[in-house]
Write an enzyme that holds these catalytic residues in place. Structure first.
Site, PDB file in Angstrom:
ATOM      1  CG  PHE A   1      -1.807   1.284   1.264  1.00 15.11           C
ATOM      2  CD1 PHE A   1      -3.116   1.225   0.615  1.00 15.11           C
ATOM      3  CD2 PHE A   1      -1.343   2.238   1.998  1.00 15.11           C
ATOM      4  CE1 PHE A   1      -3.703   2.580   0.565  1.00 15.11           C
ATOM      5  CE2 PHE A   1      -2.199   3.663   2.060  1.00 15.11           C
ATOM      6  CZ  PHE A   1      -3.496   3.672   1.344  1.00 15.11           C
TER       7      PHE A   1
ATOM      8  CG  ASP B   1       5.957   3.249   1.550  1.00 17.36           C
ATOM      9  OD1 ASP B   1       5.902   3.839   2.772  1.00 17.36           O
ATOM     10  OD2 ASP B   1       4.721   3.229   1.041  1.00 17.36           O
TER      11      ASP B   1
ATOM     12  CE  LYS C   1       0.319   5.715   7.812  1.00 14.49           C
ATOM     13  NZ  LYS C   1      -1.217   5.720   8.144  1.00 14.49           N
TER      14      LYS C   1
END
Length: 450
Positions: free
Chosen positions: A151, A259, A288
């Site tokens: 994702f 990532d 995040k």
């Protein structure tokens, strides 16, 4: 059982939450989902308080955003100081030193023995978009390879790279061209005839064949990989596979992008999860938990790669906002002072020990896994067939909420409960939260049998 921290006084949703839910459904599209049917009033550390006076232990951390805890005093003080000075000038209009200081610190911390440069953006998807732009600019190649189950975001490019159809891609095509998906090791579901190393070697051979059947390596700008796949249920590749892909990239002049948007900033027990695998990514994307809830992201990369783009080709209006940079600097201070990397390891040990006990109790648990404090339970209808039980995970989460615990669902088959508690959680809060999770599984299991 009496609770010290979790305290649900009213049936969810409570009266104030019901009113807000009605207003929410009147004005917010249904495509914007929600987990808990209530609204936050305040939050501190690893605890959430809703508008009806209920208190919850937070095992979700805003989907991995709150590693440093809710409203940490160090972050709050930094933001108050910054707001009093200036809120935004636009880094590409009049620059500010928090951007430079934060970039310097991240360049020093990121894996890689080479000189690095850093740029800041707004979100994880935007960081991944820009990493692809940078890779294409530097290599003069177009193709990008991501992995099944990965994702990377909800924008056109990142949605194209994402390796799961529902709910992220279904009916949202056509997608960006020259995006390819290579196989990723799902060790729990590997062939029984293979051990982990054999499985990794088999998949690496498939990646090599991929260069024959799908796209020539001379056309590939980059591979992008999550060190631990987040949305797919915390799927952890073994070191052999990650290093093998990395070496293939080096062999063919392909850039390796890590990532680290969900895995970074202490979640796995290191600043960056790629440190577990002994590789040095050419580019790293972060977001995040880097700023304790402030919207900011970044791309960290080799100096020569990052400098290939010309002036004005990279950037954006709010990219690397002063508030985001100050919050990010505060997070790094917290991580060092409170030893959050070491804390993540300890949390992970406690969670996995509890998972082991629960595995012995509940046949519905097919697998449990974790790296640092990035831990998950996978539910199945049968341990032999490993048939996913996609009804169990949401039921467990519902039972947990009603007892005062917030957690998240994930998984390729939507059958995983993942834990992303703030790393500042106390031992007592952690133990109580795990006890509630166990009670929730018991309740969901009994309900499934009735």
């Amino acid at each position: 059982m009496s609770r010290q921290f979790a305290n649900v006084k009213t049936e969810l949703p409570g009266p104030k939450a019901k009113e807000l839910l009605e207003r929410r459904h009147n004005v917010v599209p249904d495509g914007v989902s929600y987990g808990a049917p209530t609204f936050v009033e305040s939050a501190k550390g690893a605890l959430l308080n809703d508008v009806d006076g209920n208190q919850f232990i937070d095992f979700a951390g805003a989907i991995g955003v709150i590693n440093a805890g809710h409203s940490h005093d160090t972050v709050v003080n930094a933001l108050q100081d910054q707001v009093a000075k200036y809120i935004h000038t636009g880094f590409n209009v009049m620059m500010y030193d928090p951007y430079i200081e934060f970039a310097e610190k991240l360049a020093e911390l990121a894996p890689g023995s080479f000189d690095k440069k850093v740029m800041f953006l707004n979100s994880g998807a935007e960081a991944n978009e820009n990493a692809i732009k940078i890779a294409r600019k530097y290599t003069k190649r177009q193709a990008v390879v991501s992995f099944t189950g990965g994702f990377h975001g909800r924008t056109l490019m990142t949605m194209s790279m994402t390796g799961k159809v529902k709910p992220y891609k279904f009916e949202y095509g056509p997608f960006a061209p020259e995006i390819y998906h290579a196989p990723f090791p799902y060790n729990y579901r590997r062939p029984e005839s293979m051990d982990e190393d054999d499985y990794a070697d088999y998949l690496l051979k498939q990646v090599e064949n991929f260069f024959i059947t799908e796209v020539d390596p001379s056309q590939v700008a980059a591979f992008i990989m999550e060190p631990v796949q987040g949305e797919s249920g915390f799927i952890i590749p073994n070191k052999t596979f990650v290093q093998g892909v990395y070496e293939l990239c080096k062999q063919h002049g392909v850039l390796f992008i890590a990532d680290e948007i969900q895995t970074g900033f202490g979640r796995t027990g290191k600043y960056f999860a790629m440190e577990h695998y002994g590789v040095e990514p050419d580019l790293v994307t972060v977001s995040k938990s880097m700023a304790a809830g402030l919207p900011i992201s970044g791309v960290i990369g080799r100096k020569d790669i990052m400098d290939d783009a010309g002036a004005g080709e990279l950037g954006g209006t709010y990219c690397g906002s002063p508030l985001g940079c100050r919050a990010g600097l505060a997070v790094l201070e917290i991580m060092e002072n409170e030893k959050l990397n070491e804390r993540a390891v300890k949390i992970g040990e406690k969670v996995m020990a509890k998972f082991n006990d629960m595995y012995d109790r509940f046949d519905a648990i097919g697998d449990y896994r974790g790296l640092g404090a990035m831990c998950a339970l996978e539910f199945v209808k049968d341990r032999v067939s490993k048939e996913p039980d996609k009804e169990m995970a949401p039921q467990v989460l519902k039972e947990a909420r009603e007892r005062g615990l917030i957690a998240l669902k994930a998984g390729v088959y939507d059958n995983v409960v993942r834990l992303l508690m703030p790393l500042v959680i106390t031992d007592e809060q952690l133990a109580e939260g795990l006890d509630i999770l166990e009670e929730a599984i018991e309740a969901a299991t009994v309900g499934a049998k009735v």
